[in-house]
Design an enzyme around this catalytic site. Structure first.
Site, PDB file in Angstrom:
ATOM      1  N   CYS A 167       0.781  -0.925  -0.009  1.00 35.42           N
ATOM      2  CA  CYS A 167      -0.056   0.024   0.135  1.00 35.42           C
ATOM      3  C   CYS A 167       0.766   1.351   0.032  1.00 35.42           C
ATOM      4  CB  CYS A 167      -0.776   0.110   1.222  1.00 35.42           C
ATOM      5  SG  CYS A 167      -1.825   1.281   1.235  1.00 35.42           S
ATOM      6  N   ASP A 169       0.600   3.952   2.074  1.00 34.94           N
ATOM      7  CA  ASP A 169       0.779   4.273   3.312  1.00 34.94           C
ATOM      8  C   ASP A 169       2.281   4.093   3.784  1.00 34.94           C
ATOM      9  OD1 ASP A 169       0.479   3.811   6.307  1.00 34.94           O
ATOM     10  OD2 ASP A 169      -1.672   3.423   5.731  1.00 34.94           O
ATOM     11  N   HIS A 234      -2.430  -4.426   4.732  1.00 35.13           N
ATOM     12  CA  HIS A 234      -2.069  -4.243   5.992  1.00 35.13           C
ATOM     13  C   HIS A 234      -3.061  -3.985   6.752  1.00 35.13           C
ATOM     14  CE1 HIS A 234      -2.447   0.355   5.886  1.00 35.13           C
ATOM     15  NE2 HIS A 234      -2.338   0.160   4.491  1.00 35.13           N
ATOM     16  N   CYS A 245      -6.338   0.066   6.452  1.00 29.49           N
ATOM     17  CA  CYS A 245      -6.051   0.754   5.081  1.00 29.49           C
ATOM     18  C   CYS A 245      -7.061   1.757   5.019  1.00 29.49           C
ATOM     19  CB  CYS A 245      -5.864  -0.360   4.081  1.00 29.49           C
ATOM     20  SG  CYS A 245      -5.217   0.215   2.556  1.00 29.49           S
TER      21      CYS A 245
END
Lengths: 509, 509
Positions: A167, A169, A234, A245
């Site tokens: 991701c 992130d 995640h 997420c």
């Protein structure tokens, strides 16, 4: 200035087991699931490489402190902005504390409108990023030598290239050396997308180019090697509905299924275009971003992955803590074999291939070190379980920058295609920065191949195009001076350089 | 309504040698350089396939007349818009004259605001395009069988794939079957860019995917076959400074050098990434869009091309007119050999490879037919030497639509990257349509692979994204109702379908 640093300091003061509100609203202490830290149990696993952990922590501290100092220095500079010897004093502070000079022209008009701390903040973030890249070779030398899953190891598992899509992130941006203990190198590509929703067509293109090298005989041992695609979703075990997420509304199941769906699509796209069996191997991994612990989904004999058939490294750590290295390793193998044989919910068919098992076993073992890293060097669970990124990186990964929560990374060629990834990033920074009066620093970064004429010029051109598209997409932020883009390019195979394209920030804003 | 049709009729009334203003401002008659038409010389070359020319002309007439009728029918509908039985009458006219019904809801509010002829015009253009695609198999069957440079012939020259990048200019969009006499098929890709400035990275990706098929053994005879990239620039021999390539400011030299530059960049990019010798063969071709005559630049022994070493098919036609087929063919071979041996300005080194010579000879001979086609079926020089396109196609080529000046074609994946190509197209249509109150019809078209799950959905999604980006780029046109986009997708390997994505135009505007 209501700075972000104050918030960080506040958040970081809560160490040890953290308080979580349960359904009845009463706070309860969430124990660490791998090791009962508060009971005095010694959390030292026989398979953990503590020397490597120390080297990794030294590196983390070095990089982190450079960023932490930015706000301190800017506050002090701000206090002195009406002093007589202001410019000299500011430059001296920056030079001593940050290791670089600030552009003098930023001070010249300060007596009229006050200092533009917003522009200075972005400038410092970019300069610190650049310092980290410039010092990477020296500062990473220690841990680079000890990382277990290096190119040779990956080749011994049968993989010439590992293409990882986590991701976007920030909590996943230290993943390769820290969480997976995979050595970043030319054979490892990281292409992050919001929700790990990677681009099938772009991946087919990347795969095909490596496949040409393999089939043409240009790759050593190419005939027995394969391409591996890893998707990484995640979740947050202490805050499933809040700090999971963002791209999937913090819905863990959706994050898992979506990443799995993309892997299946990629395999089908390649198998159906280039013949059954052409598709690369795939692996699905979940990260608990509170602990940096893994769920590794075990492929079956056909390379198929499902959402239910996985091993969990927290459980492995807990079950094997106190055993000798040899016994623990045997137990890890048993745990993997158990999941393979039961097949999770009965969907798995048979055991994975030997190379994949070698890789999965190594990943599981290596992650025990990272679990202990978070226990020893952080607070068991990270003090900051949510977002805490310093900037956004859009474009190609800056290969030598790998650290948790350092930046949000949107891999993209155009904003037209990558808009969903940028939007999630901008939303995160609306809370982290804009809400506190700080701008969003966006580094637009592309790689070029120095061997190819015009490749650098095209990378710069793409950088400008993407910068323009970002500014066009968020006009309100631009109007308020709350979005600062810089453009940099790096040579793909050469030393990391992250060359900033001259005066782009200053010239255009 | 100040329609475009009137202009076309006016322009088309000037047949025969056309008047050209020379430097002193005095009009002079420009003779046809291949054959002195006005002197009574019989322009019938022994190497011309006149049967094929008739079949191609039948097809051209059929397609062209469908479009010509649109304005006639809309004018008649417009005249009747206040009649009592208007809707029935309009539908009857459309049905009889155009072969399709018009959407009834377009008539329902006509009594209030008057008929939206602008929307109807775009609707008709899209519907006629669709009819042409639907009828392509039947209507092209005749000439498809006779086109000399078919897949087998190209393979006999050593090429499994021919990737052609002409300029986006509509005058080049009939190029493959008409000007080059290359049979459109799955082995021939046409990707047009303004000024023939094709995208290096996208081309490397396309090349790599075909190379995987070749190297993996999935391609018949792959071991002896290569990929061929052709770049096609253009100029107007009667109007060098006005009707040449708009993207290069009608500067012929610049158009030539720019296309050549891209070919060299592509070869270097592939050679340097995948090893010397990996690069595909390349060919540079210039088209005189007045005559459809060619300049074919001859590669040397190293595959290098330069801007000065070329043969010209008008000269070949003129020099060999009246000779028997056998003698003419021998003379063509001599002309090619002469240019090869002298090496133009001395830059060429040695003779091209045999497969390339076979191809170049066949292209030169085949183009004699097209030169005569323009002499016999048009006016020697085309009556309309400039732009006369009906619409813009953006995205992937509609494989079964190939005709001069039918559409402007911008090959692109995103408007972010393809903006220069779209801008040139919109500029052209500002003069062709907008100046006369007619909207710009833009067909956004992408291909999908039916074998790959979700491939169609992704093509539709890309279509919508590109449509939105086009509308965002030209907000003034959208606000005035002068830009009408439709989205269609086609199956790559299957029958051409050009499926319009339902109600996109109607639902969003």
């Amino acid at each position: 200035m209501n700075t972000r640093q104050r918030m960080q300091a506040l958040r970081r003061s809560s160490v040890g087991p953290i308080d979580v509100a349960n359904e009845s609203g009463i706070a309860e202490v969430l124990e660490h699931p791998a090791c009962v830290i508060s009971s005095g149990q010694i959390c030292e696993h026989s398979l953990v490489d503590r020397d490597l952990n120390r080297l990794l922590f030294d590196y983390e501290r070095t990089v982190r402190s450079r960023f932490t100092r930015i706000v301190e220095v800017l506050k002090r500079i701000s206090m002195h902005q009406h002093d007589k010897d202001f410019t000299e004093r500011a430059q001296q502070l920056a030079h001593e504390q940050l290791g670089f000079d600030l552009p003098s022209k930023m001070f010249e008009d300060a007596w009229v409108c006050g200092l533009d701390l917003s522009a200075l903040h972005s400038h410092c973030i970019f300069s610190v990023l650049k310092s980290c890249v410039d010092n990477a070779r020296t500062e990473q030398a220690g841990w680079r030598q000890r990382i277990p899953l290096d190119e040779n190891f990956l080749r011994s598992c049968g993989y010439h290239t590992v293409d990882i899509s986590p991701c976007s992130d920030g909590r996943l941006q230290g993943m390769s050396p820290y969480v997976l203990r995979i050595l970043p190198g030319p054979n490892v590509q990281v292409k992050a997308y919001a929700g790990a929703l990677f681009d099938i067509e772009a991946d087919v293109c990347d795969w095909a180019q490596r496949e040409v090298e393999r089939l043409s005989g240009a790759m050593v041992d190419g005939e027995r090697l394969d391409y591996l695609k890893i998707a990484v979703y995640h979740f947050s075990s202490s805050s499933h509905n809040g700090d999971g997420c963002a791209a999937h509304g913090s819905n863990d199941r959706q994050a898992t299924e979506a990443a799995l769906g993309r892997l299946d699509e990629l395999r089908e796209a390649i198998d159906r275009s280039f013949g059954i069996g052409a598709a690369p191997d795939v692996l699905l991994i979940g990260v608990d971003t509170d602990l940096d612990a893994l769920r590794i989904h075990l492929p079956d004999a056909y390379g198929d992955v499902n959402s239910h058939r996985y091993i969990e490294t927290v459980k492995i750590y807990r079950e094997t803590l106190g055993l000798s290295a040899e016994v623990a390793r045997a137990r890890v193998a048993e745990i993997i074999a158990d999941v393979e044989n039961t097949g999770g919910w009965g969907q798995g068919q048979g055991r994975m291939n030997d190379g994949m098992r070698r890789l999965v076993s190594a990943l599981a073992e290596a992650n025990l070190s990272q679990i202990e890293y978070v226990i020893k060097h952080h607070t068991g669970r990270y003090a900051t379980i949510g977002h805490d990124e310093e900037c956004i990186v859009a474009g190609d990964a800056v290969r030598s920058l790998k650290l948790r929560n350092l930046f949000y990374f949107a891999h993209l060629d155009t904003i037209e295609e990558g808009a969903p990834d940028m939007d999630v990033g901008i939303d995160i920074f609306a809370k982290l920065n804009v809400a506190h009066g700080l701008p969003v620093p966006v580094l637009v970064h592309f790689e070029y191949d120095a061997r190819i004429p015009e490749s650098r010029a095209r990378a710069v051109e793409r950088g400008r195009r993407v910068r323009d598209a970002i500014e066009a997409r968020y006009p309100d932020l631009v109007a308020k001076g709350l979005l600062n883009c810089a453009i940099a390019v790096s040579e793909r195979a050469g030393d990391e350089r992250c060359d900033f394209v001259a005066d782009e920030v200053a010239a255009n804003h």
